[in-house]
Design a protein around this motif. Structure first.
Motif, PDB file in Angstrom:
ATOM      1  N   ILE A 104       0.855  -1.176   0.000  1.00 18.32           N
ATOM      2  CA  ILE A 104       0.000   0.000   0.000  1.00 18.32           C
ATOM      3  C   ILE A 104       0.899   1.236   0.000  1.00 18.32           C
ATOM      4  O   ILE A 104       1.777   1.369   0.846  1.00 18.32           O
ATOM      5  N   SER A 105       0.692   2.121  -0.952  1.00 17.00           N
ATOM      6  CA  SER A 105       1.486   3.344  -1.046  1.00 17.00           C
ATOM      7  C   SER A 105       0.557   4.544  -1.107  1.00 17.00           C
ATOM      8  O   SER A 105      -0.457   4.523  -1.809  1.00 17.00           O
ATOM      9  N   ILE A 106       0.912   5.584  -0.362  1.00 23.19           N
ATOM     10  CA  ILE A 106       0.159   6.836  -0.400  1.00 23.19           C
ATOM     11  C   ILE A 106       1.060   7.923  -0.970  1.00 23.19           C
ATOM     12  O   ILE A 106       2.214   8.082  -0.558  1.00 23.19           O
ATOM     13  N   TYR A 107       0.523   8.646  -1.955  1.00 24.82           N
ATOM     14  CA  TYR A 107       1.258   9.715  -2.628  1.00 24.82           C
ATOM     15  C   TYR A 107       0.593  11.060  -2.361  1.00 24.82           C
ATOM     16  O   TYR A 107      -0.644  11.156  -2.312  1.00 24.82           O
ATOM     17  N   SER A 108       1.418  12.086  -2.209  1.00 32.44           N
ATOM     18  CA  SER A 108       0.919  13.452  -2.101  1.00 32.44           C
ATOM     19  C   SER A 108       0.810  14.037  -3.504  1.00 32.44           C
ATOM     20  O   SER A 108       1.743  13.935  -4.307  1.00 32.44           O
ATOM     21  N   LEU A 109      -0.346  14.629  -3.818  1.00 34.37           N
ATOM     22  CA  LEU A 109      -0.602  15.133  -5.167  1.00 34.37           C
ATOM     23  C   LEU A 109      -0.725  16.658  -5.177  1.00 34.37           C
ATOM     24  O   LEU A 109      -1.103  17.264  -4.174  1.00 34.37           O
ATOM     25  N   PRO A 110      -0.441  17.278  -6.313  1.00 38.00           N
ATOM     26  CA  PRO A 110      -0.653  18.724  -6.435  1.00 38.00           C
ATOM     27  C   PRO A 110      -2.144  19.053  -6.290  1.00 38.00           C
ATOM     28  O   PRO A 110      -3.006  18.276  -6.700  1.00 38.00           O
ATOM     29  N   LEU A 111      -2.435  20.209  -5.736  1.00 33.36           N
ATOM     30  CA  LEU A 111      -3.830  20.599  -5.559  1.00 33.36           C
ATOM     31  C   LEU A 111      -4.531  20.828  -6.893  1.00 33.36           C
ATOM     32  O   LEU A 111      -5.753  20.668  -6.995  1.00 33.36           O
ATOM     33  N   ASP A 112      -3.773  21.184  -7.921  1.00 35.52           N
ATOM     34  CA  ASP A 112      -4.369  21.440  -9.232  1.00 35.52           C
ATOM     35  C   ASP A 112      -4.273  20.224 -10.144  1.00 35.52           C
ATOM     36  O   ASP A 112      -4.216  20.355 -11.372  1.00 35.52           O
ATOM     37  N   ILE A 113      -4.282  19.040  -9.558  1.00 30.36           N
ATOM     38  CA  ILE A 113      -4.136  17.806 -10.344  1.00 30.36           C
ATOM     39  C   ILE A 113      -5.207  17.679 -11.407  1.00 30.36           C
ATOM     40  O   ILE A 113      -5.001  17.063 -12.452  1.00 30.36           O
ATOM     41  N   ARG A 114      -6.374  18.271 -11.171  1.00 31.62           N
ATOM     42  CA  ARG A 114      -7.462  18.160 -12.142  1.00 31.62           C
ATOM     43  C   ARG A 114      -7.017  18.628 -13.523  1.00 31.62           C
ATOM     44  O   ARG A 114      -7.401  18.054 -14.548  1.00 31.62           O
ATOM     45  N   ASN A 115      -6.207  19.671 -13.561  1.00 32.74           N
ATOM     46  CA  ASN A 115      -5.742  20.191 -14.845  1.00 32.74           C
ATOM     47  C   ASN A 115      -4.763  19.236 -15.529  1.00 32.74           C
ATOM     48  O   ASN A 115      -4.631  19.238 -16.751  1.00 32.74           O
ATOM     49  N   ASP A 116      -4.071  18.435 -14.732  1.00 33.91           N
ATOM     50  CA  ASP A 116      -3.044  17.538 -15.285  1.00 33.91           C
ATOM     51  C   ASP A 116      -3.610  16.211 -15.782  1.00 33.91           C
ATOM     52  O   ASP A 116      -3.004  15.565 -16.638  1.00 33.91           O
ATOM     53  N   ILE A 117      -4.746  15.784 -15.227  1.00 29.43           N
ATOM     54  CA  ILE A 117      -5.241  14.445 -15.552  1.00 29.43           C
ATOM     55  C   ILE A 117      -6.517  14.473 -16.383  1.00 29.43           C
ATOM     56  O   ILE A 117      -7.130  13.434 -16.619  1.00 29.43           O
ATOM     57  N   VAL A 118      -6.932  15.665 -16.813  1.00 23.38           N
ATOM     58  CA  VAL A 118      -8.142  15.743 -17.616  1.00 23.38           C
ATOM     59  C   VAL A 118      -7.909  15.071 -18.973  1.00 23.38           C
ATOM     60  O   VAL A 118      -6.857  15.207 -19.586  1.00 23.38           O
ATOM     61  N   ASN A 119      -8.898  14.292 -19.398  1.00 23.02           N
ATOM     62  CA  ASN A 119      -8.886  13.646 -20.721  1.00 23.02           C
ATOM     63  C   ASN A 119      -7.722  12.685 -20.945  1.00 23.02           C
ATOM     64  O   ASN A 119      -7.219  12.559 -22.070  1.00 23.02           O
ATOM     65  N   ILE A 120      -7.262  12.007 -19.893  1.00 15.50           N
ATOM     66  CA  ILE A 120      -6.256  10.964 -20.078  1.00 15.50           C
ATOM     67  C   ILE A 120      -6.788   9.663 -19.485  1.00 15.50           C
ATOM     68  O   ILE A 120      -7.706   9.662 -18.666  1.00 15.50           O
ATOM     69  N   SER A 121      -6.200   8.550 -19.888  1.00 18.61           N
ATOM     70  CA  SER A 121      -6.693   7.232 -19.475  1.00 18.61           C
ATOM     71  C   SER A 121      -6.341   6.942 -18.020  1.00 18.61           C
ATOM     72  O   SER A 121      -5.489   7.608 -17.415  1.00 18.61           O
ATOM     73  N   GLN A 122      -6.997   5.932 -17.468  1.00 16.80           N
ATOM     74  CA  GLN A 122      -6.718   5.525 -16.098  1.00 16.80           C
ATOM     75  C   GLN A 122      -5.268   5.078 -15.930  1.00 16.80           C
ATOM     76  O   GLN A 122      -4.640   5.346 -14.908  1.00 16.80           O
ATOM     77  N   GLU A 123      -4.738   4.417 -16.949  1.00 19.39           N
ATOM     78  CA  GLU A 123      -3.345   3.977 -16.890  1.00 19.39           C
ATOM     79  C   GLU A 123      -2.394   5.174 -16.858  1.00 19.39           C
ATOM     80  O   GLU A 123      -1.397   5.172 -16.122  1.00 19.39           O
ATOM     81  N   GLU A 124      -2.724   6.201 -17.614  1.00 18.91           N
ATOM     82  CA  GLU A 124      -1.899   7.411 -17.616  1.00 18.91           C
ATOM     83  C   GLU A 124      -2.007   8.149 -16.285  1.00 18.91           C
ATOM     84  O   GLU A 124      -1.028   8.721 -15.798  1.00 18.91           O
ATOM     85  N   VAL A 125      -3.212   8.142 -15.691  1.00 22.90           N
ATOM     86  CA  VAL A 125      -3.375   8.752 -14.369  1.00 22.90           C
ATOM     87  C   VAL A 125      -2.518   8.017 -13.347  1.00 22.90           C
ATOM     88  O   VAL A 125      -1.842   8.629 -12.515  1.00 22.90           O
ATOM     89  N   LEU A 126      -2.525   6.679 -13.419  1.00 22.35           N
ATOM     90  CA  LEU A 126      -1.713   5.873 -12.503  1.00 22.35           C
ATOM     91  C   LEU A 126      -0.226   6.208 -12.654  1.00 22.35           C
ATOM     92  O   LEU A 126       0.483   6.370 -11.655  1.00 22.35           O
ATOM     93  N   ASN A 127       0.234   6.306 -13.887  1.00 26.65           N
ATOM     94  CA  ASN A 127       1.637   6.661 -14.120  1.00 26.65           C
ATOM     95  C   ASN A 127       1.944   8.048 -13.560  1.00 26.65           C
ATOM     96  O   ASN A 127       3.019   8.280 -12.991  1.00 26.65           O
ATOM     97  N   TYR A 128       1.002   8.970 -13.735  1.00 25.96           N
ATOM     98  CA  TYR A 128       1.181  10.321 -13.208  1.00 25.96           C
ATOM     99  C   TYR A 128       1.320  10.279 -11.682  1.00 25.96           C
ATOM    100  O   TYR A 128       2.217  10.901 -11.109  1.00 25.96           O
TER     101      TYR A 128
END
Length: 219
Positions: A104-128
């Motif tokens: 189990i791993s927990i990652y800290s994400l940018p608050l504006d992540i919505r702008n970075d992951i819009v219109n990309i696949s679940q696999e790409e979100v995971l890589n991000y």
């Protein structure tokens, strides 16, 4: 019952020819899909393995192999809240099957992540997510189900500061993730005549929050 008996009779009748595997595949699928017997997956697994041993090159062998693969397939799924209060324990639930140990791993994400992951696949979100800062890791052991049934396990971790995070669950070459927020803010909304009213409050105490800034986003 009559259908199962008919399939068993056919399997017995054609046990010496390669069509036997076709019948077994139908029988095994029926046992699993209708949850027949005390251990339908165990029984289906044995039927398919025995049939493949008898006729390894028959037309039904690939069908039996697919059934075996599906029974033994690793399954993991995460359930959690979309928002947790700050500095309080976080509780998650995991569905799992055919996996004895997960990381189990927990990652800290940018608050504006919505702008970075819009219109990309679940696999790409995971890589991000995996390219962000990892702040916690833990290992969890599971008991395997001898009946190959999905089990549920709850897991908790200590609280986090306000922010946006992701939890990744990984085991036996399977991965799942969930993105969640940690915030002491909550809101309710209702219509008042021709207006939409939004009330912002403290998630823990329920007290109203003064001078809150509300941003409306259209998707």
């Amino acid at each position: 019952e009559h259908y199962i008996q008919a399939l068993n009779d056919m399997a017995q009748t054609y046990q010496h020819i390669d069509y036997h595997t076709e019948i077994i595949a139908i029988l095994a699928n029926h046992l699993i899909s209708h949850n027949i017997g005390k251990q339908p997956k165990v029984e289906a697994l044995k039927l398919c393995e025995d049939a493949i041993t008898k006729f390894p090159k028959s037309s039904g062998t690939s069908k039996c192999e697919q059934i075996i693969q599906e029974i033994k397939r690793t399954t993991i799924q995460i359930y959690g809240e979309s928002v947790y209060p700050a500095d309080r324990s976080l509780l998650f639930a995991f569905d799992h099957n055919n996996v004895s140990k997960v990381e189990i791993s927990i990652y800290s994400l940018p608050l504006d992540i919505r702008n970075d992951i819009v219109n990309i696949s679940q696999e790409e979100v995971l890589n991000y997510v995996q390219n962000q800062k990892k702040i916690r890791t833990s290992t969890l052991n599971f008991n395997l189900s001898p009946e190959y049934n999905i089990q549920k396990t709850e897991w908790s971790t200590t609280g986090l500061k306000c922010g946006k995070y992701a939890l990744i669950l990984e085991g036996n070459n399977a991965k799942q993730f969930i993105i969640f927020n940690v915030s002491n803010l909550s809101y309710t909304t209702y219509e008042n005549g021709d207006k939409r009213v939004i009330v912002v409050s403290n998630r823990v105490t329920g007290a109203p929050v003064n001078n809150a800034i509300v941003e409306l986003i259209m998707q």
